[in-house]
Each structure stands twice: as structure tokens, then as C-alpha cells.
Design a protein around this motif. Structure first.
Motif, short mmCIF file in Angstrom:
data_model
loop_
_atom_site.label_atom_id
_atom_site.label_comp_id
_atom_site.label_asym_id
_atom_site.label_seq_id
_atom_site.Cartn_x
_atom_site.Cartn_y
_atom_site.Cartn_z
N ALA A 113 58.42 39.60 25.86
CA ALA A 113 57.33 40.00 24.97
C ALA A 113 57.78 41.06 23.96
O ALA A 113 57.63 40.87 22.77
CB ALA A 113 56.15 40.54 25.79
N THR A 116 55.86 38.75 29.83
CA THR A 116 54.53 38.32 30.27
C THR A 116 54.70 37.20 31.28
O THR A 116 55.61 36.37 31.18
CB THR A 116 53.65 37.82 29.09
OG1 THR A 116 54.32 36.76 28.42
CG2 THR A 116 53.34 38.94 28.13
N HIS A 128 50.26 32.42 32.83
CA HIS A 128 49.09 32.29 33.69
C HIS A 128 49.10 30.99 34.50
O HIS A 128 48.83 30.99 35.71
CB HIS A 128 47.81 32.37 32.85
CG HIS A 128 46.58 32.23 33.68
ND1 HIS A 128 45.93 31.03 33.85
CD2 HIS A 128 45.89 33.13 34.42
CE1 HIS A 128 44.91 31.19 34.65
NE2 HIS A 128 44.85 32.46 35.01
N ARG A 165 47.64 45.36 36.01
CA ARG A 165 48.09 44.19 35.28
C ARG A 165 49.56 44.30 34.88
O ARG A 165 50.08 43.44 34.19
CB ARG A 165 47.23 43.99 34.02
CG ARG A 165 45.74 44.07 34.23
CD ARG A 165 45.10 42.88 34.79
NE ARG A 165 45.28 41.73 33.94
CZ ARG A 165 45.01 40.51 34.34
NH1 ARG A 165 44.55 40.29 35.54
NH2 ARG A 165 45.19 39.48 33.55
N GLN A 215 51.81 41.58 32.95
CA GLN A 215 53.09 41.97 32.36
C GLN A 215 54.06 42.45 33.42
O GLN A 215 53.66 43.00 34.44
CB GLN A 215 52.89 43.07 31.33
CG GLN A 215 52.12 42.65 30.12
CD GLN A 215 52.07 43.74 29.08
OE1 GLN A 215 52.09 44.92 29.39
NE2 GLN A 215 52.01 43.33 27.82
N GLN A 232 43.66 40.87 30.07
CA GLN A 232 44.97 40.96 29.42
C GLN A 232 45.97 40.18 30.26
O GLN A 232 45.77 39.96 31.44
CB GLN A 232 45.41 42.42 29.33
CG GLN A 232 44.54 43.26 28.43
CD GLN A 232 45.01 44.70 28.43
OE1 GLN A 232 45.72 45.14 29.32
NE2 GLN A 232 44.61 45.44 27.42
N ALA A 233 47.06 39.79 29.61
CA ALA A 233 48.11 39.06 30.31
C ALA A 233 48.76 39.96 31.37
O ALA A 233 48.81 41.18 31.22
CB ALA A 233 49.16 38.60 29.32
#
Length: 129
Positions: A94, A105, A108, A14, A53, A50-51
Motif C-alpha cells: 500500500a 493491505t 478482504h 484494523r 492493514q 477501513q481495510a
């Protein structure tokens, strides 16, 4: 999917680490590979995800001390790379991590738009040629 060489390490990572020395075009390609490797999570998000990154690395192996000007120039290239994708990717600042590297980030919805548009394009080019 399948247009890029296999990623090393965790395929569902991620976090995208981008060396400061990459050009804008190389950063754009890194974004593409990162989005494609996380396509399942982007298309079918879960509340527990989770976002995604992006970390702009300050050092590379065997690197001497990096000047703040060089790092700020790399941050500018990173932001331009996100804006020059088609469609544009939204990245937001972020935090700063313990290594004093900038962490962003990836939005989405912009990643989903990018993925959908580029999958349609790939389908036209590769399947209907």
C-alpha cells in the motif's frame, strides 16, 4: 476463536504490526490471530470499514539500526507467509509510513475464504471429534 490467548489492546484493531524479526511461521500465526480477532468485520463488512492493514515494523525495543538487507528479507518472509497459508492470503503493498515501514493491505475476499475454510475445519476437529 478461543484457541489463542487474549490479544492485548483494542480487540478490533484494523492494523497488524509485525516485527521484522519474526520467522515465516510466526508471521502466519500472527495473520491467523489477526483474522480471527477481526472475524465479525470480515464476515459482515460495512461500507464504512477501513481495510485491514499489515505494517512490517522496522524496529523493536532496544534495537540497533536495522540494515536494509535484513528488512528486505523480512518483507520476503511476510509475502511467503501469506502465500503459505491455506487458503492463500492476498496482501498488497500500500505505502510507506512516516517511520519508513512498509504497509500492506489484506485482501478482504482472501481473508473471508481463509476464515470460512478454517472455521469449517475447526468445527470438524473440535465439535465432531
Amino acid at each position: 476463536m478461543g484457541c489463542y490467548p487474549a490479544l492485548q489492546g483494542n480487540l478490533y484493531c484494523r492494523i497488524l504490526s509485525i516485527p521484522y524479526s519474526l520467522s515465516e511461521i510466526e508471521m502466519m500465526l500472527a495473520f491467523e490471530m489477526f483474522i480471527v480477532s477481526n472475524a465479525g468485520n470480515i464476515q459482515n463488512p460495512s461500507p464504512f470499514n477501513q481495510a485491514l492493514q499489515i505494517v512490517l515494523k522496522r524496529k523493536e525495543e532496544d534495537d540497533v539500526c536495522l540494515s536494509d538487507n535484513d528488512y528486505h528479507a523480512a518483507m520476503s518472509r511476510l509475502m511467503l507467509a501469506a502465500q503459505n497459508t491455506n487458503p492463500k492470503l492476498g496482501i498488497k503493498y500500500a505505502t510507506v509510513n512516516v517511520c519508513k515501514e512498509q504497509v500492506f493491505t489484506l485482501d478482504h475476499l482472501s481473508a473471508l475464504k481463509w476464515l470460512n475454510k478454517n472455521m469449517k475445519w475447526a468445527g470438524k476437529v473440535w465439535l465432531f471429534s
